[in-house]
Design a protein around this motif. Structure first.
Motif, mmCIF file in Angstrom:
data_model
loop_
_atom_site.group_PDB
_atom_site.id
_atom_site.type_symbol
_atom_site.label_atom_id
_atom_site.label_comp_id
_atom_site.label_asym_id
_atom_site.label_seq_id
_atom_site.Cartn_x
_atom_site.Cartn_y
_atom_site.Cartn_z
ATOM 1 N N VAL A 1 0.833 -1.209 0.000
ATOM 2 C CA VAL A 1 0.000 0.000 0.000
ATOM 3 C C VAL A 1 0.864 1.256 0.000
ATOM 4 C CG1 VAL A 1 -1.707 1.327 1.321
ATOM 5 C CG2 VAL A 1 -1.919 -1.170 1.143
ATOM 6 N N HIS A 2 1.826 1.336 0.909
ATOM 7 C CA HIS A 2 2.690 2.524 0.966
ATOM 8 C C HIS A 2 3.661 2.558 -0.210
ATOM 9 C CE1 HIS A 2 5.000 5.845 2.425
ATOM 10 N NE2 HIS A 2 6.081 5.111 2.615
ATOM 11 N N GLY A 3 4.196 1.402 -0.590
ATOM 12 C CA GLY A 3 5.143 1.352 -1.695
ATOM 13 C C GLY A 3 4.541 1.781 -3.018
ATOM 14 N N ALA A 4 3.228 1.649 -3.149
ATOM 15 C CA ALA A 4 2.563 2.044 -4.390
ATOM 16 C C ALA A 4 2.687 3.545 -4.647
ATOM 17 C CB ALA A 4 1.088 1.643 -4.343
ATOM 18 N N GLU A 5 3.064 4.310 -3.613
ATOM 19 C CA GLU A 5 3.251 5.755 -3.787
ATOM 20 C C GLU A 5 4.588 6.058 -4.479
ATOM 21 O OE1 GLU A 5 2.992 7.471 0.081
ATOM 22 O OE2 GLU A 5 1.006 6.614 0.505
ATOM 23 N N PHE A 6 5.436 5.044 -4.609
ATOM 24 C CA PHE A 6 6.743 5.226 -5.233
ATOM 25 C C PHE A 6 6.739 4.668 -6.652
ATOM 26 C CE2 PHE A 6 7.602 5.564 -0.773
ATOM 27 C CZ PHE A 6 8.699 6.413 -0.658
ATOM 28 N N GLU A 7 7.665 5.163 -7.436
ATOM 29 C CA GLU A 7 7.842 4.690 -8.811
ATOM 30 C C GLU A 7 9.300 4.297 -9.005
ATOM 31 O OE1 GLU A 7 8.085 7.054 -12.932
ATOM 32 O OE2 GLU A 7 6.064 7.052 -12.051
ATOM 33 N N LEU A 8 9.534 3.100 -9.537
ATOM 34 C CA LEU A 8 10.904 2.620 -9.727
ATOM 35 C C LEU A 8 11.594 3.418 -10.826
ATOM 36 C CD1 LEU A 8 13.057 0.515 -8.953
ATOM 37 C CD2 LEU A 8 12.126 -0.958 -10.755
ATOM 38 N N GLN A 9 12.712 4.059 -10.469
ATOM 39 C CA GLN A 9 13.468 4.864 -11.419
ATOM 40 C C GLN A 9 14.667 4.111 -11.991
ATOM 41 O OE1 GLN A 9 12.686 8.208 -12.336
ATOM 42 N NE2 GLN A 9 10.780 7.658 -11.287
ATOM 43 N N GLN A 10 15.295 3.287 -11.165
ATOM 44 C CA GLN A 10 16.512 2.600 -11.581
ATOM 45 C C GLN A 10 16.733 1.377 -10.713
ATOM 46 O OE1 GLN A 10 20.049 4.966 -11.097
ATOM 47 N NE2 GLN A 10 21.401 3.476 -12.021
ATOM 48 N N GLU A 11 17.163 0.288 -11.318
ATOM 49 C CA GLU A 11 17.543 -0.910 -10.577
ATOM 50 C C GLU A 11 18.883 -1.364 -11.142
ATOM 51 O OE1 GLU A 11 15.577 -5.149 -9.114
ATOM 52 O OE2 GLU A 11 14.537 -3.884 -10.574
ATOM 53 N N ARG A 12 19.887 -1.422 -10.290
ATOM 54 C CA ARG A 12 21.249 -1.686 -10.754
ATOM 55 C C ARG A 12 21.887 -2.779 -9.915
ATOM 56 N NH1 ARG A 12 26.261 2.703 -10.741
ATOM 57 N NH2 ARG A 12 27.756 1.417 -11.899
ATOM 58 N N TYR A 13 22.498 -3.729 -10.612
ATOM 59 C CA TYR A 13 23.215 -4.803 -9.933
ATOM 60 C C TYR A 13 24.698 -4.701 -10.250
ATOM 61 C CZ TYR A 13 18.934 -7.094 -8.529
ATOM 62 O OH TYR A 13 17.739 -7.373 -7.916
ATOM 63 N N LEU A 14 25.510 -4.712 -9.204
ATOM 64 C CA LEU A 14 26.969 -4.742 -9.347
ATOM 65 C C LEU A 14 27.448 -6.082 -8.818
ATOM 66 C CD1 LEU A 14 27.852 -1.136 -8.134
ATOM 67 C CD2 LEU A 14 27.907 -1.983 -10.479
ATOM 68 N N LEU A 15 27.522 -7.059 -9.700
ATOM 69 C CA LEU A 15 27.928 -8.388 -9.284
ATOM 70 C C LEU A 15 29.436 -8.456 -9.092
ATOM 71 C CD1 LEU A 15 25.575 -10.448 -11.614
ATOM 72 C CD2 LEU A 15 25.422 -10.252 -9.129
ATOM 73 N N PRO A 16 29.908 -9.352 -8.242
ATOM 74 C CA PRO A 16 31.349 -9.422 -7.948
ATOM 75 C C PRO A 16 32.228 -9.572 -9.186
ATOM 76 C CG PRO A 16 30.130 -10.744 -6.379
ATOM 77 C CD PRO A 16 29.144 -10.286 -7.406
ATOM 78 N N SER A 17 31.744 -10.255 -10.207
ATOM 79 C CA SER A 17 32.540 -10.438 -11.422
ATOM 80 C C SER A 17 32.658 -9.171 -12.255
ATOM 81 C CB SER A 17 31.928 -11.547 -12.290
ATOM 82 O OG SER A 17 30.628 -11.181 -12.733
ATOM 83 N N GLU A 18 31.862 -8.166 -11.888
ATOM 84 C CA GLU A 18 31.810 -6.951 -12.711
ATOM 85 C C GLU A 18 32.396 -5.727 -12.033
ATOM 86 O OE1 GLU A 18 27.529 -8.383 -14.619
ATOM 87 O OE2 GLU A 18 27.600 -6.751 -13.173
ATOM 88 N N CYS A 19 32.739 -5.839 -10.771
ATOM 89 C CA CYS A 19 33.212 -4.635 -10.074
ATOM 90 C C CYS A 19 34.245 -4.999 -9.024
ATOM 91 C CB CYS A 19 32.052 -3.889 -9.408
ATOM 92 S SG CYS A 19 31.239 -4.825 -8.111
ATOM 93 N N GLY A 20 34.916 -3.950 -8.508
ATOM 94 C CA GLY A 20 35.918 -4.186 -7.486
ATOM 95 C C GLY A 20 35.349 -4.233 -6.115
#
Length: 389
Positions: free
Chosen positions: A370-389
């Motif tokens: 109910v409360h989360g519906a007031e938000f809108e997803l702008q960005q979802e980012r994954y930094l997996l260990p194989s891709e970053c330091g």
């Protein structure tokens, strides 16, 4: 390679401290080195590297050394023995290794490496969970999590620039290099004692992994903003955001552990940060900041699976019961702390876990509430260990 027997015994003693007494490896190793200052740099590297690697590959070495059950007296001697055989070291006489035992250990090492969970050294239930949640990516990430992490620092722009910081560290024989994609980050090239550098004591930098710096950048803190760091801990991201805000605005750093907040206050003073107010988190306090913040960061407690490169012993302490409980905590933190975001503000949720059940699934569940519906997803980012330091 042949080293003094006292070094071998020191490794075995440290393993006992870590696995029997529950001391964290990144505390046990520095404590061991501090209490034996007579050791030279070569010996110190041997101790640190061998202990961390044995902790990292504990399951593989335990599997390989199972054939030594009658010949070797303690579990920690067995682990050291298997590691030493794997690295083709000259073995100390007091381990009593026979050619037959040596052959058995080598055979077991080869056999163990045929099984992913043994080769990459994780409990079966974690291997099954990772395979279920990450599919074909899991093996790649497991391998990446077993690679030692670089030490990376973040320049404190309230006091200096990356260029000036590099020059200052060179004078203290600490070599660094830029980190692609992170303009304020420098990777330490040699194993200098960076926290003993004058530049550190004067607050010119903080040790902070690129993935951690990425979270602060996503918040996008700017001068004059009101920001809440809802799970601040010792404040690495708090200090980063304060620098991004040029010491202009307000940051409220919350945590349930007063000791962490005390450390944050010390770090803030060293960094020249003046806009941070620390508070112990509570429902009453969150109520006082209803719809107050331009940005709220929830760097939620989690399984810590994304930190195993630096904290390999954590994977042996993680349980399915803890994971289930922490996921409930994550959901509760999203629900309660999101109320501090003012209309038009931003909410950032982050973990240091590789598992989608702690990340994507938590976000989707919150947005469907109910409360989360007031938000809108702008960005979802994954930094997996194989891709970053």
């Amino acid at each position: 390679m042949r080293l003094h027997p006292n070094l071998h015994r020191a490794v075995i003693q440290a393993l006992g401290t870590i696995f029997e007494q529950g001391e964290l490896a990144d505390k046990a190793v520095p404590n061991l080195l501090r209490s034996n200052r007579q050791w030279g740099s070569k010996d110190r590297r041997f101790l640190a590297n061998s202990i961390y690697e044995i902790v990292r590959y504990k399951r593989l070495y335990a599997y390989a050394a199972a054939s030594a059950s009658t010949e070797v007296s303690t579990d920690w001697e067995k682990l050291f023995l298997a590691w030493a055989v794997d690295h083709e070291m000259d073995l100390p006489d007091w381990l009593g290794v026979t050619p037959t035992l040596l052959k058995k250990i080598n055979e077991r090492l080869d056999q163990g490496r045929m099984d992913r969970a043994i080769r990459e050294s994780v409990p079966d239930w974690i291997d099954e969970l990772g395979s279920h949640e990450l599919g074909e990516k899991w093996e790649r990430e497991l391998n990446a999590l077993n690679q030692p992490a670089q030490v990376v620092i973040r320049t404190n722009t309230l006091k200096t620039t990356p260029e000036k910081l590099q020059l200052a560290l060179v004078k203290e024989r600490i070599e660094t290099s830029p980190v692609e994609g992170y303009p304020l980050a420098l990777a330490i090239q040699n194993r200098g004692r960076v926290t003993q550098a004058k530049a550190f004591r004067e607050g010119w930098f903080e040790i902070q992994d690129p993935s951690s710096q990425a979270v602060g950048l996503v918040v996008g803190a700017e001068p004059g903003m009101k920001v809440v760091d809802a799970c601040a801990g010792a404040g690495g991201k708090t200090l980063q955001m304060a620098a991004m805000m040029e010491n202009k605005g307000e940051i409220v750093a919350l945590d349930i552990l007063s000791g962490k907040l005390q450390e944050l206050r010390k770090r803030a003073q060293r960094n020249g940060v003046q806009i941070v107010q620390t508070e112990e988190a509570s429902p009453e306090l969150i109520g006082r900041y209803q719809e107050w913040a331009d940005a709220v960061l929830i760097d939620a407690p989690c399984s810590g699976s994304g930190t195993w490169r630096r904290k390999a012993d954590a994977k042996w302490k993680l349980t399915s019961e803890f994971l289930s409980q922490i996921q409930k905590t994550q959901a509760a933190l999203l629900e309660s702390n999101s109320t501090m975001v003012k209309p038009g503000g931003i909410l950032v949720y982050a973990t240091c876990s590789v598992f989608p059940s702690e990340n994507h699934h938590q976000i989707r569940t919150f947005l469907d509430s109910v409360h989360g519906a007031e938000f809108e997803l702008q960005q979802e980012r994954y930094l997996l260990p194989s891709e970053c330091g």
